[in-house]
Design a protein around this motif. Structure first.
Motif, PDB file in Angstrom:
ATOM      1  N   ASN A   1       0.857  -1.185   0.000  1.00 15.66           N
ATOM      2  CA  ASN A   1       0.000   0.000   0.000  1.00 15.66           C
ATOM      3  C   ASN A   1       0.892   1.233   0.000  1.00 15.66           C
ATOM      4  OD1 ASN A   1      -1.719   2.183   0.687  1.00 15.66           O
ATOM      5  ND2 ASN A   1      -3.152   0.791   1.698  1.00 15.66           N
ATOM      6  N   ARG A   2       0.801   2.023  -1.047  1.00 14.28           N
ATOM      7  CA  ARG A   2       1.679   3.189  -1.174  1.00 14.28           C
ATOM      8  C   ARG A   2       1.498   4.174  -0.035  1.00 14.28           C
ATOM      9  NH1 ARG A   2       0.837   8.216  -3.383  1.00 14.28           N
ATOM     10  NH2 ARG A   2      -1.213   7.600  -4.194  1.00 14.28           N
ATOM     11  N   GLU A   3       0.301   4.276   0.526  1.00 16.23           N
ATOM     12  CA  GLU A   3       0.014   5.289   1.537  1.00 16.23           C
ATOM     13  C   GLU A   3       0.433   4.876   2.945  1.00 16.23           C
ATOM     14  OE1 GLU A   3      -4.088   6.219   1.126  1.00 16.23           O
ATOM     15  OE2 GLU A   3      -3.851   7.125  -0.862  1.00 16.23           O
ATOM     16  N   ILE A   4       0.711   3.595   3.148  1.00 17.04           N
ATOM     17  CA  ILE A   4       1.185   3.144   4.460  1.00 17.04           C
ATOM     18  C   ILE A   4       2.641   3.561   4.630  1.00 17.04           C
ATOM     19  CG2 ILE A   4       1.784   1.100   5.825  1.00 17.04           C
ATOM     20  CD1 ILE A   4      -0.724  -0.221   4.799  1.00 17.04           C
ATOM     21  N   ALA A   5       2.985   4.025   5.826  1.00 19.66           N
ATOM     22  CA  ALA A   5       4.344   4.546   6.039  1.00 19.66           C
ATOM     23  C   ALA A   5       4.946   4.051   7.343  1.00 19.66           C
ATOM     24  CB  ALA A   5       4.330   6.073   6.005  1.00 19.66           C
ATOM     25  N   SER A   6       4.590   2.833   7.770  1.00 20.32           N
ATOM     26  CA  SER A   6       5.195   2.272   8.982  1.00 20.32           C
ATOM     27  C   SER A   6       5.051   0.761   8.979  1.00 20.32           C
ATOM     28  CB  SER A   6       4.549   2.856  10.241  1.00 20.32           C
ATOM     29  OG  SER A   6       3.192   2.451  10.337  1.00 20.32           O
ATOM     30  N   PHE A   7       5.948   0.107   9.707  1.00 20.04           N
ATOM     31  CA  PHE A   7       5.926  -1.348   9.848  1.00 20.04           C
ATOM     32  C   PHE A   7       6.638  -1.706  11.137  1.00 20.04           C
ATOM     33  CE2 PHE A   7       8.158  -5.423   9.271  1.00 20.04           C
ATOM     34  CZ  PHE A   7       7.064  -6.265   9.112  1.00 20.04           C
ATOM     35  N   VAL A   8       6.094  -2.692  11.880  1.00 13.42           N
ATOM     36  CA  VAL A   8       6.733  -3.166  13.109  1.00 13.42           C
ATOM     37  C   VAL A   8       7.297  -4.553  12.861  1.00 13.42           C
ATOM     38  CG1 VAL A   8       6.444  -3.709  15.546  1.00 13.42           C
ATOM     39  CG2 VAL A   8       5.181  -1.798  14.548  1.00 13.42           C
ATOM     40  N   ASP A   9       8.601  -4.693  13.010  1.00  9.10           N
ATOM     41  CA  ASP A   9       9.290  -5.977  12.880  1.00  9.10           C
ATOM     42  C   ASP A   9       9.304  -6.636  14.259  1.00  9.10           C
ATOM     43  OD1 ASP A   9      10.721  -8.078  11.886  1.00  9.10           O
ATOM     44  OD2 ASP A   9      12.636  -7.004  11.759  1.00  9.10           O
ATOM     45  N   LEU A  10       8.503  -7.689  14.428  1.00 12.11           N
ATOM     46  CA  LEU A  10       8.301  -8.308  15.735  1.00 12.11           C
ATOM     47  C   LEU A  10       9.328  -9.397  16.029  1.00 12.11           C
ATOM     48  CD1 LEU A  10       4.406  -8.712  15.589  1.00 12.11           C
ATOM     49  CD2 LEU A  10       5.689  -6.940  16.798  1.00 12.11           C
ATOM     50  N   ASN A  11       9.627  -9.571  17.328  1.00  7.11           N
ATOM     51  CA  ASN A  11      10.416 -10.703  17.826  1.00  7.11           C
ATOM     52  C   ASN A  11      11.777 -10.821  17.134  1.00  7.11           C
ATOM     53  OD1 ASN A  11       8.112 -11.290  19.309  1.00  7.11           O
ATOM     54  ND2 ASN A  11       7.351 -12.753  17.806  1.00  7.11           N
ATOM     55  N   VAL A  12      12.465  -9.726  17.029  1.00  5.68           N
ATOM     56  CA  VAL A  12      13.782  -9.724  16.404  1.00  5.68           C
ATOM     57  C   VAL A  12      14.802 -10.288  17.399  1.00  5.68           C
ATOM     58  CG1 VAL A  12      15.542  -8.296  15.294  1.00  5.68           C
ATOM     59  CG2 VAL A  12      13.116  -7.696  15.070  1.00  5.68           C
TER      60      VAL A  12
END
Length: 470
Positions: free
Chosen positions: A229-240
Protein backbone atom coordinates in the motif's frame (compact mmCIF):
# COMPACT_ATOMS: atom_id res chain seq x y z
CA UNK A 1 10.23 -20.65 -11.13
CA UNK A 2 12.72 -17.97 -10.20
CA UNK A 3 12.65 -14.59 -11.97
CA UNK A 4 15.63 -12.24 -11.70
CA UNK A 5 16.00 -8.57 -12.49
CA UNK A 6 18.75 -7.84 -14.99
CA UNK A 7 18.98 -5.74 -18.12
CA UNK A 8 15.48 -6.92 -18.92
CA UNK A 9 12.60 -7.05 -16.51
CA UNK A 10 10.32 -10.04 -15.99
CA UNK A 11 7.01 -10.55 -14.24
CA UNK A 12 4.37 -13.21 -13.83
CA UNK A 13 0.81 -12.54 -14.96
CA UNK A 14 -2.04 -14.84 -14.01
CA UNK A 15 -5.03 -15.25 -16.31
CA UNK A 16 -7.93 -17.15 -14.80
CA UNK A 17 -10.89 -18.22 -16.89
CA UNK A 18 -13.90 -20.04 -15.51
CA UNK A 19 -17.51 -19.13 -16.42
CA UNK A 20 -18.61 -17.29 -19.56
CA UNK A 21 -21.68 -17.12 -21.70
CA UNK A 22 -20.73 -17.37 -25.37
CA UNK A 23 -23.19 -17.42 -28.24
CA UNK A 24 -26.32 -19.51 -28.06
CA UNK A 25 -24.64 -22.55 -29.68
CA UNK A 26 -21.78 -22.78 -27.16
CA UNK A 27 -22.38 -25.05 -24.15
CA UNK A 28 -18.73 -24.88 -23.01
CA UNK A 29 -18.61 -21.98 -20.56
CA UNK A 30 -15.84 -19.82 -19.07
CA UNK A 31 -14.81 -16.30 -18.00
CA UNK A 32 -11.60 -14.88 -16.65
CA UNK A 33 -9.16 -12.29 -15.40
CA UNK A 34 -5.49 -11.50 -15.80
CA UNK A 35 -3.17 -10.66 -12.91
CA UNK A 36 0.48 -9.80 -12.44
CA UNK A 37 2.58 -11.47 -9.76
CA UNK A 38 3.71 -8.77 -7.34
CA UNK A 39 1.23 -6.18 -8.59
CA UNK A 40 -2.44 -6.67 -7.80
CA UNK A 41 -3.32 -3.71 -10.01
CA UNK A 42 -2.53 -5.53 -13.27
CA UNK A 43 0.42 -3.43 -14.48
CA UNK A 44 3.59 -4.29 -16.42
CA UNK A 45 6.61 -2.19 -17.45
CA UNK A 46 7.17 -1.32 -21.12
CA UNK A 47 10.04 -2.87 -23.16
CA UNK A 48 10.35 -5.86 -20.86
CA UNK A 49 10.76 -9.58 -21.31
CA UNK A 50 7.85 -11.04 -19.37
CA UNK A 51 6.59 -14.45 -18.32
CA UNK A 52 2.83 -14.91 -18.51
CA UNK A 53 0.81 -17.66 -16.92
CA UNK A 54 -2.60 -18.28 -18.48
CA UNK A 55 -4.84 -20.30 -16.19
CA UNK A 56 -8.13 -21.41 -17.72
CA UNK A 57 -10.99 -23.11 -15.90
CA UNK A 58 -13.19 -24.69 -18.54
CA UNK A 59 -16.65 -26.12 -17.80
CA UNK A 60 -17.51 -28.87 -20.30
CA UNK A 61 -20.31 -30.48 -18.29
CA UNK A 62 -22.86 -29.46 -20.96
CA UNK A 63 -20.57 -29.72 -24.00
CA UNK A 64 -22.21 -30.72 -27.28
CA UNK A 65 -20.86 -32.51 -30.37
CA UNK A 66 -18.58 -30.18 -32.30
CA UNK A 67 -17.34 -28.44 -29.14
CA UNK A 68 -14.30 -30.65 -28.60
CA UNK A 69 -11.33 -28.40 -27.74
CA UNK A 70 -8.41 -28.73 -30.13
CA UNK A 71 -6.70 -25.35 -29.80
CA UNK A 72 -6.46 -22.64 -27.15
CA UNK A 73 -5.90 -19.36 -28.94
CA UNK A 74 -4.73 -16.07 -27.39
CA UNK A 75 -4.87 -12.86 -29.39
CA UNK A 76 -2.04 -10.79 -27.96
CA UNK A 77 -2.30 -7.03 -27.40
CA UNK A 78 -0.50 -4.88 -29.97
CA UNK A 79 3.25 -4.86 -29.34
CA UNK A 80 3.42 -8.16 -27.44
CA UNK A 81 5.49 -10.81 -29.24
CA UNK A 82 6.00 -14.54 -28.64
CA UNK A 83 8.12 -17.18 -30.40
CA UNK A 84 7.59 -20.93 -30.68
CA UNK A 85 10.33 -21.63 -28.14
CA UNK A 86 8.86 -19.22 -25.60
CA UNK A 87 6.19 -21.63 -24.32
CA UNK A 88 7.47 -23.21 -21.10
CA UNK A 89 4.66 -25.60 -20.16
CA UNK A 90 1.03 -26.59 -20.77
CA UNK A 91 -0.81 -28.49 -18.02
CA UNK A 92 -4.29 -29.75 -17.23
CA UNK A 93 -5.10 -30.07 -13.53
CA UNK A 94 -1.37 -29.94 -12.83
CA UNK A 95 -0.40 -32.68 -15.30
CA UNK A 96 1.56 -31.95 -18.48
CA UNK A 97 -0.34 -32.45 -21.75
CA UNK A 98 1.14 -32.93 -25.22
CA UNK A 99 0.81 -29.96 -27.55
CA UNK A 100 2.21 -28.05 -30.50
CA UNK A 101 2.90 -24.30 -30.50
CA UNK A 102 1.90 -22.04 -33.39
CA UNK A 103 2.57 -18.30 -33.46
CA UNK A 104 0.80 -16.64 -36.39
CA UNK A 105 1.19 -12.87 -36.37
CA UNK A 106 -0.35 -11.46 -33.19
CA UNK A 107 -1.51 -14.86 -31.95
CA UNK A 108 -0.37 -17.63 -29.62
CA UNK A 109 -2.01 -20.97 -30.47
CA UNK A 110 -1.65 -24.07 -28.33
CA UNK A 111 -2.75 -27.01 -30.45
CA UNK A 112 -3.43 -30.06 -28.27
CA UNK A 113 -2.16 -33.43 -29.54
CA UNK A 114 -5.33 -35.05 -28.17
CA UNK A 115 -8.50 -32.97 -28.32
CA UNK A 116 -10.52 -32.50 -25.12
CA UNK A 117 -13.84 -34.32 -25.53
CA UNK A 118 -14.79 -35.35 -21.98
CA UNK A 119 -17.33 -33.56 -19.79
CA UNK A 120 -15.04 -32.61 -16.90
CA UNK A 121 -14.42 -29.22 -15.35
CA UNK A 122 -10.65 -28.71 -15.52
CA UNK A 123 -7.95 -26.16 -14.82
CA UNK A 124 -5.50 -25.48 -17.65
CA UNK A 125 -2.25 -23.55 -17.28
CA UNK A 126 -0.04 -22.21 -20.09
CA UNK A 127 3.29 -20.62 -19.17
CA UNK A 128 5.10 -18.60 -21.84
CA UNK A 129 7.52 -15.74 -22.29
CA UNK A 130 6.64 -12.57 -24.17
CA UNK A 131 8.02 -9.10 -24.83
CA UNK A 132 5.97 -6.04 -23.92
CA UNK A 133 5.55 -3.01 -26.21
CA UNK A 134 7.91 -0.04 -26.00
CA UNK A 135 5.03 2.40 -25.51
CA UNK A 136 2.65 2.73 -22.58
CA UNK A 137 -0.97 1.65 -22.80
CA UNK A 138 -3.68 2.09 -20.15
CA UNK A 139 -5.57 -0.97 -21.41
CA UNK A 140 -3.79 -3.73 -23.34
CA UNK A 141 -6.44 -6.41 -23.92
CA UNK A 142 -5.89 -10.16 -24.22
CA UNK A 143 -8.55 -12.02 -26.19
CA UNK A 144 -8.88 -15.76 -25.52
CA UNK A 145 -11.03 -18.30 -27.32
CA UNK A 146 -11.30 -22.05 -27.77
CA UNK A 147 -11.13 -23.67 -31.24
CA UNK A 148 -12.72 -26.99 -32.23
CA UNK A 149 -11.50 -29.80 -34.52
CA UNK A 150 -12.74 -27.98 -37.62
CA UNK A 151 -10.85 -24.83 -36.75
CA UNK A 152 -14.00 -22.95 -35.73
CA UNK A 153 -14.41 -20.93 -32.51
CA UNK A 154 -16.39 -22.47 -29.66
CA UNK A 155 -18.50 -19.44 -28.79
CA UNK A 156 -17.20 -15.88 -28.52
CA UNK A 157 -14.08 -14.51 -26.87
CA UNK A 158 -13.79 -15.17 -23.15
CA UNK A 159 -15.29 -12.35 -21.09
CA UNK A 160 -13.77 -10.83 -17.92
CA UNK A 161 -15.01 -11.40 -14.39
CA UNK A 162 -13.89 -11.79 -10.77
CA UNK A 163 -12.90 -15.44 -10.82
CA UNK A 164 -10.37 -15.93 -8.02
CA UNK A 165 -12.30 -13.95 -5.40
CA UNK A 166 -9.22 -11.87 -4.59
CA UNK A 167 -9.06 -8.06 -4.42
CA UNK A 168 -6.93 -7.73 -7.56
CA UNK A 169 -7.25 -7.03 -11.28
CA UNK A 170 -10.55 -8.52 -12.48
CA UNK A 171 -10.06 -7.62 -16.15
CA UNK A 172 -8.65 -9.40 -19.20
CA UNK A 173 -6.32 -6.48 -19.77
CA UNK A 174 -3.08 -5.06 -18.39
CA UNK A 175 -1.76 -1.54 -18.01
CA UNK A 176 1.65 -0.93 -19.57
CA UNK A 177 3.54 1.66 -17.52
CA UNK A 178 6.86 3.43 -18.24
CA UNK A 179 9.94 1.34 -17.61
CA UNK A 180 11.25 3.89 -15.11
CA UNK A 181 12.11 2.84 -11.54
CA UNK A 182 10.55 4.91 -8.73
CA UNK A 183 12.58 7.29 -6.60
CA UNK A 184 14.18 5.84 -3.43
CA UNK A 185 12.32 6.11 -0.14
CA UNK A 186 12.72 9.29 1.91
CA UNK A 187 12.81 9.80 5.67
CA UNK A 188 13.60 6.22 6.61
CA UNK A 189 13.83 5.82 10.41
CA UNK A 190 14.56 2.65 12.39
CA UNK A 191 13.82 2.62 16.13
CA UNK A 192 14.11 -0.17 18.70
CA UNK A 193 11.17 -0.58 21.10
CA UNK A 194 12.04 1.04 24.44
CA UNK A 195 9.40 -0.69 26.56
CA UNK A 196 11.32 -3.98 26.80
CA UNK A 197 9.93 -5.74 23.73
CA UNK A 198 12.39 -6.99 21.11
CA UNK A 199 10.53 -5.19 18.31
CA UNK A 200 11.75 -2.66 15.75
CA UNK A 201 9.59 0.22 14.45
CA UNK A 202 10.26 1.27 10.84
CA UNK A 203 8.81 4.53 9.48
CA UNK A 204 9.26 6.50 6.24
CA UNK A 205 7.66 9.17 4.11
CA UNK A 206 5.04 7.69 1.74
CA UNK A 207 5.82 7.98 -1.96
CA UNK A 208 3.84 10.58 -3.93
CA UNK A 209 4.29 8.64 -7.20
CA UNK A 210 0.87 7.30 -8.20
CA UNK A 211 2.47 4.36 -10.05
CA UNK A 212 4.06 3.06 -6.84
CA UNK A 213 2.44 -0.12 -5.49
CA UNK A 214 4.30 -0.58 -2.21
CA UNK A 215 7.56 -1.13 -0.36
CA UNK A 216 9.97 -4.02 0.18
CA UNK A 217 11.65 -4.01 3.61
CA UNK A 218 14.87 -5.92 4.29
CA UNK A 219 16.59 -7.03 7.49
CA UNK A 220 20.18 -8.30 7.27
CA UNK A 221 19.87 -8.51 3.47
CA UNK A 222 16.67 -10.62 3.48
CA UNK A 223 13.24 -9.34 2.55
CA UNK A 224 10.95 -9.52 5.60
CA UNK A 225 7.78 -7.93 4.25
CA UNK A 226 6.00 -6.59 1.20
CA UNK A 227 4.00 -3.52 2.25
CA UNK A 228 1.40 -3.47 -0.52
CA UNK A 229 0.00 0.00 0.00
CA UNK A 230 1.68 3.19 -1.17
CA UNK A 231 0.01 5.29 1.54
CA UNK A 232 1.19 3.14 4.46
CA UNK A 233 4.34 4.55 6.04
CA UNK A 234 5.19 2.27 8.98
CA UNK A 235 5.93 -1.35 9.85
CA UNK A 236 6.73 -3.17 13.11
CA UNK A 237 9.29 -5.98 12.88
CA UNK A 238 8.30 -8.31 15.74
CA UNK A 239 10.42 -10.70 17.83
CA UNK A 240 13.78 -9.72 16.40
CA UNK A 241 16.68 -11.75 17.80
CA UNK A 242 18.87 -9.78 20.23
CA UNK A 243 21.95 -8.23 18.65
CA UNK A 244 22.87 -5.90 15.79
CA UNK A 245 20.71 -5.83 12.66
CA UNK A 246 20.78 -3.84 9.41
CA UNK A 247 17.66 -2.47 7.72
CA UNK A 248 16.92 -0.99 4.30
CA UNK A 249 13.95 -0.79 1.94
CA UNK A 250 12.95 -0.32 -1.69
CA UNK A 251 10.02 1.40 -3.33
CA UNK A 252 8.43 -0.60 -6.16
CA UNK A 253 5.97 -0.15 -9.01
CA UNK A 254 5.97 -3.83 -9.86
CA UNK A 255 7.94 -6.60 -8.17
CA UNK A 256 10.71 -6.13 -10.73
CA UNK A 257 10.58 -2.37 -11.21
CA UNK A 258 12.14 -1.12 -7.97
CA UNK A 259 14.02 1.88 -6.65
CA UNK A 260 17.59 1.87 -5.38
CA UNK A 261 17.78 0.53 -1.80
CA UNK A 262 17.74 3.18 0.92
CA UNK A 263 20.88 3.75 2.97
CA UNK A 264 21.38 0.90 5.45
CA UNK A 265 20.51 1.63 9.10
CA UNK A 266 22.02 -0.54 11.86
CA UNK A 267 20.31 -0.96 15.26
CA UNK A 268 21.03 -3.01 18.38
CA UNK A 269 18.05 -5.04 19.64
CA UNK A 270 17.86 -6.10 23.30
CA UNK A 271 16.12 -8.96 25.10
CA UNK A 272 12.35 -9.20 25.39
CA UNK A 273 11.48 -8.69 29.08
CA UNK A 274 7.79 -7.72 28.87
CA UNK A 275 5.02 -10.12 29.86
CA UNK A 276 2.21 -10.50 27.30
CA UNK A 277 -1.29 -9.23 28.03
CA UNK A 278 -3.72 -11.98 29.11
CA UNK A 279 -6.03 -13.68 26.64
CA UNK A 280 -9.64 -12.47 26.66
CA UNK A 281 -13.23 -13.69 27.02
CA UNK A 282 -12.58 -17.10 28.59
CA UNK A 283 -15.60 -19.43 28.52
CA UNK A 284 -16.03 -22.99 29.79
CA UNK A 285 -18.65 -25.35 28.35
CA UNK A 286 -19.44 -28.68 30.04
CA UNK A 287 -20.87 -31.04 27.43
CA UNK A 288 -20.95 -34.14 29.61
CA UNK A 289 -17.62 -35.92 29.21
CA UNK A 290 -16.21 -33.15 27.03
CA UNK A 291 -15.25 -29.70 28.32
CA UNK A 292 -14.75 -26.92 25.74
CA UNK A 293 -12.32 -24.17 26.76
CA UNK A 294 -12.89 -21.07 24.64
CA UNK A 295 -10.93 -17.81 24.60
CA UNK A 296 -9.82 -14.93 22.41
CA UNK A 297 -6.29 -13.84 21.49
CA UNK A 298 -4.00 -11.78 23.66
CA UNK A 299 -3.46 -8.25 22.34
CA UNK A 300 0.32 -8.82 22.44
CA UNK A 301 1.49 -9.63 18.88
CA UNK A 302 4.51 -11.75 19.84
CA UNK A 303 2.52 -14.43 21.71
CA UNK A 304 3.59 -17.86 20.45
CA UNK A 305 1.37 -20.19 22.50
CA UNK A 306 -1.27 -20.51 25.18
CA UNK A 307 -0.99 -22.73 28.28
CA UNK A 308 -4.16 -24.21 29.79
CA UNK A 309 -4.20 -25.12 33.49
CA UNK A 310 -6.80 -26.96 35.61
CA UNK A 311 -7.52 -27.43 39.29
CA UNK A 312 -10.14 -27.36 42.04
CA UNK A 313 -9.13 -23.84 43.11
CA UNK A 314 -6.93 -21.00 41.86
CA UNK A 315 -4.11 -22.00 44.23
CA UNK A 316 -4.20 -25.63 43.03
CA UNK A 317 -3.94 -25.00 39.29
CA UNK A 318 -1.65 -27.33 37.35
CA UNK A 319 -0.65 -26.96 33.67
CA UNK A 320 -2.18 -29.60 31.41
CA UNK A 321 0.51 -31.51 29.50
CA UNK A 322 -1.76 -31.61 26.44
CA UNK A 323 -2.95 -28.05 27.00
CA UNK A 324 -0.35 -26.13 24.97
CA UNK A 325 -2.00 -24.41 21.99
CA UNK A 326 0.06 -22.69 19.30
CA UNK A 327 -0.93 -19.07 18.68
CA UNK A 328 -2.27 -18.11 15.24
CA UNK A 329 -1.16 -14.67 13.99
CA UNK A 330 -3.99 -12.20 13.39
CA UNK A 331 -6.62 -14.71 14.53
CA UNK A 332 -10.01 -13.01 14.75
CA UNK A 333 -12.27 -15.85 15.88
CA UNK A 334 -12.17 -17.86 19.12
CA UNK A 335 -9.69 -20.52 20.15
CA UNK A 336 -11.51 -23.72 21.15
CA UNK A 337 -9.77 -26.54 23.03
CA UNK A 338 -11.78 -29.71 23.79
CA UNK A 339 -10.77 -31.69 26.85
CA UNK A 340 -12.08 -35.15 27.72
CA UNK A 341 -13.12 -34.98 31.39
CA UNK A 342 -15.67 -36.88 33.46
CA UNK A 343 -16.32 -34.38 36.25
CA UNK A 344 -18.09 -35.13 39.49
CA UNK A 345 -20.26 -32.70 41.40
CA UNK A 346 -18.09 -29.82 42.58
CA UNK A 347 -16.19 -26.69 41.64
CA UNK A 348 -13.39 -26.59 39.05
CA UNK A 349 -11.11 -23.79 37.88
CA UNK A 350 -9.65 -23.40 34.37
CA UNK A 351 -6.95 -20.91 33.42
CA UNK A 352 -5.31 -19.79 30.18
CA UNK A 353 -1.96 -17.96 29.97
CA UNK A 354 -0.35 -16.26 26.96
CA UNK A 355 3.34 -17.13 26.46
CA UNK A 356 5.70 -15.19 24.16
CA UNK A 357 8.73 -16.38 22.18
CA UNK A 358 11.16 -16.17 25.12
CA UNK A 359 8.83 -17.66 27.73
CA UNK A 360 7.39 -14.49 29.27
CA UNK A 361 3.93 -15.31 30.63
CA UNK A 362 0.81 -13.24 31.04
CA UNK A 363 -1.35 -13.14 34.14
CA UNK A 364 -3.68 -16.14 33.78
CA UNK A 365 -7.31 -15.52 32.95
CA UNK A 366 -9.53 -17.89 34.97
CA UNK A 367 -13.06 -19.23 34.86
CA UNK A 368 -14.95 -21.41 37.35
CA UNK A 369 -17.07 -24.38 36.29
CA UNK A 370 -19.57 -25.66 38.85
CA UNK A 371 -21.05 -29.12 38.35
CA UNK A 372 -24.46 -29.48 39.97
CA UNK A 373 -25.95 -32.66 41.38
CA UNK A 374 -28.05 -34.85 39.09
CA UNK A 375 -31.82 -34.95 39.68
CA UNK A 376 -33.29 -38.35 40.61
CA UNK A 377 -35.09 -40.34 39.41
CA UNK A 378 -34.99 -39.49 35.69
CA UNK A 379 -38.48 -41.01 35.16
CA UNK A 380 -41.42 -40.22 37.46
CA UNK A 381 -44.99 -41.50 37.70
CA UNK A 382 -46.98 -38.76 39.47
CA UNK A 383 -49.98 -41.04 40.12
CA UNK A 384 -47.87 -43.56 42.07
CA UNK A 385 -48.20 -43.75 45.87
CA UNK A 386 -44.47 -44.40 46.24
CA UNK A 387 -42.52 -41.17 46.92
CA UNK A 388 -39.43 -42.71 45.35
CA UNK A 389 -41.18 -42.68 41.98
CA UNK A 390 -43.88 -39.97 42.08
CA UNK A 391 -41.52 -36.99 42.39
CA UNK A 392 -38.09 -35.91 41.19
CA UNK A 393 -35.53 -34.43 43.59
CA UNK A 394 -33.11 -31.71 42.49
CA UNK A 395 -30.12 -31.48 44.90
CA UNK A 396 -28.24 -28.22 45.33
CA UNK A 397 -24.51 -28.45 44.41
CA UNK A 398 -22.52 -30.23 47.09
CA UNK A 399 -19.64 -27.75 47.46
CA UNK A 400 -18.77 -25.59 50.42
CA UNK A 401 -18.88 -22.17 48.76
CA UNK A 402 -22.43 -22.50 47.36
CA UNK A 403 -23.75 -19.00 46.69
CA UNK A 404 -26.81 -17.53 45.07
CA UNK A 405 -30.49 -18.32 44.79
CA UNK A 406 -31.49 -21.96 44.22
CA UNK A 407 -34.26 -22.45 41.65
CA UNK A 408 -35.56 -25.05 39.19
CA UNK A 409 -37.47 -24.28 35.99
CA UNK A 410 -39.50 -26.95 34.16
CA UNK A 411 -40.29 -26.57 30.44
CA UNK A 412 -42.33 -28.72 28.08
CA UNK A 413 -40.76 -30.07 24.89
CA UNK A 414 -41.82 -26.90 23.04
CA UNK A 415 -39.88 -24.70 25.44
CA UNK A 416 -42.91 -23.34 27.36
CA UNK A 417 -42.29 -22.73 31.07
CA UNK A 418 -44.79 -24.81 33.01
CA UNK A 419 -43.40 -24.74 36.56
CA UNK A 420 -41.03 -22.59 38.63
CA UNK A 421 -39.77 -24.25 41.85
CA UNK A 422 -38.16 -22.28 44.71
CA UNK A 423 -37.23 -23.11 48.36
CA UNK A 424 -39.92 -20.75 49.68
CA UNK A 425 -42.73 -22.59 47.89
CA UNK A 426 -45.26 -24.17 50.24
CA UNK A 427 -44.63 -27.70 49.01
CA UNK A 428 -40.82 -27.52 49.57
CA UNK A 429 -39.35 -28.69 52.89
CA UNK A 430 -35.66 -27.58 52.75
CA UNK A 431 -33.16 -25.38 50.89
CA UNK A 432 -30.78 -28.18 49.87
CA UNK A 433 -33.22 -30.12 47.71
CA UNK A 434 -36.09 -29.01 45.52
CA UNK A 435 -38.81 -31.42 44.45
CA UNK A 436 -41.21 -31.57 41.51
CA UNK A 437 -44.28 -33.81 41.66
CA UNK A 438 -45.12 -33.58 37.98
CA UNK A 439 -47.57 -30.67 38.31
CA UNK A 440 -47.82 -27.34 36.49
CA UNK A 441 -48.37 -23.88 38.01
CA UNK A 442 -52.11 -24.60 38.29
CA UNK A 443 -51.46 -27.74 40.35
CA UNK A 444 -52.55 -30.06 37.55
CA UNK A 445 -50.58 -33.20 36.71
CA UNK A 446 -48.88 -32.71 33.34
CA UNK A 447 -49.28 -35.01 30.37
CA UNK A 448 -46.91 -37.92 29.84
CA UNK A 449 -43.85 -37.06 27.83
CA UNK A 450 -40.38 -35.52 27.88
CA UNK A 451 -39.74 -32.36 29.91
CA UNK A 452 -36.72 -30.09 30.15
CA UNK A 453 -35.37 -28.84 33.46
CA UNK A 454 -32.96 -26.04 34.29
CA UNK A 455 -31.32 -26.04 37.73
CA UNK A 456 -30.05 -22.59 38.76
CA UNK A 457 -27.76 -21.67 41.66
CA UNK A 458 -26.79 -18.02 41.42
CA UNK A 459 -25.23 -17.56 37.98
CA UNK A 460 -24.59 -21.30 37.53
CA UNK A 461 -27.12 -23.46 35.76
CA UNK A 462 -27.54 -26.90 34.26
CA UNK A 463 -30.05 -28.25 31.75
CA UNK A 464 -31.36 -31.77 31.35
CA UNK A 465 -34.43 -33.85 30.52
CA UNK A 466 -36.99 -35.84 32.52
CA UNK A 467 -39.71 -38.27 31.53
CA UNK A 468 -43.20 -38.18 33.02
CA UNK A 469 -45.15 -41.43 32.71
CA UNK A 470 -48.67 -41.50 34.19
Amino acid sequence: MQIRQGLTIGFIAILIIIGWNGDASAAVTSSGEINVDGDSRGRVPASSNVILILTLGIDRSLAEPGEEIKTIETKLPVGFSVSVNDVRSVTRDGQSIAHKVLVPTGLLQIMLTKEVSDFSNSLYEIVFKSKTPSITNPRAEFKIRLINLKGRPIGEYIKPGNIDGEPNNDMLSLQIIPNVPPAPVKGLKIKVDTSGENDVLITWQPSQDGDVSGYFIYRDGKRITDQKNREIASFVDLNVLPGKHSYTMEVYKTSLLRSRPAAVVIVNVGLDTVNPTPPKALQIQDLGGIVNIIWQSSNTPDVEKYQISFGTSTDKLKPLTNGVIEAEPDKQDDYIFSLEQQLKVGKYVYAVEAVDEVGNRSTPITQVLRILGEPFPAVITPLSNNEKFNQVTFPIRTIEDAEGKFMVLIFDINGMLIKRIQPEDADQDNEKNLKWKGKNEDGEIVESGIYIYQVQVGESYKNGTLIVAK
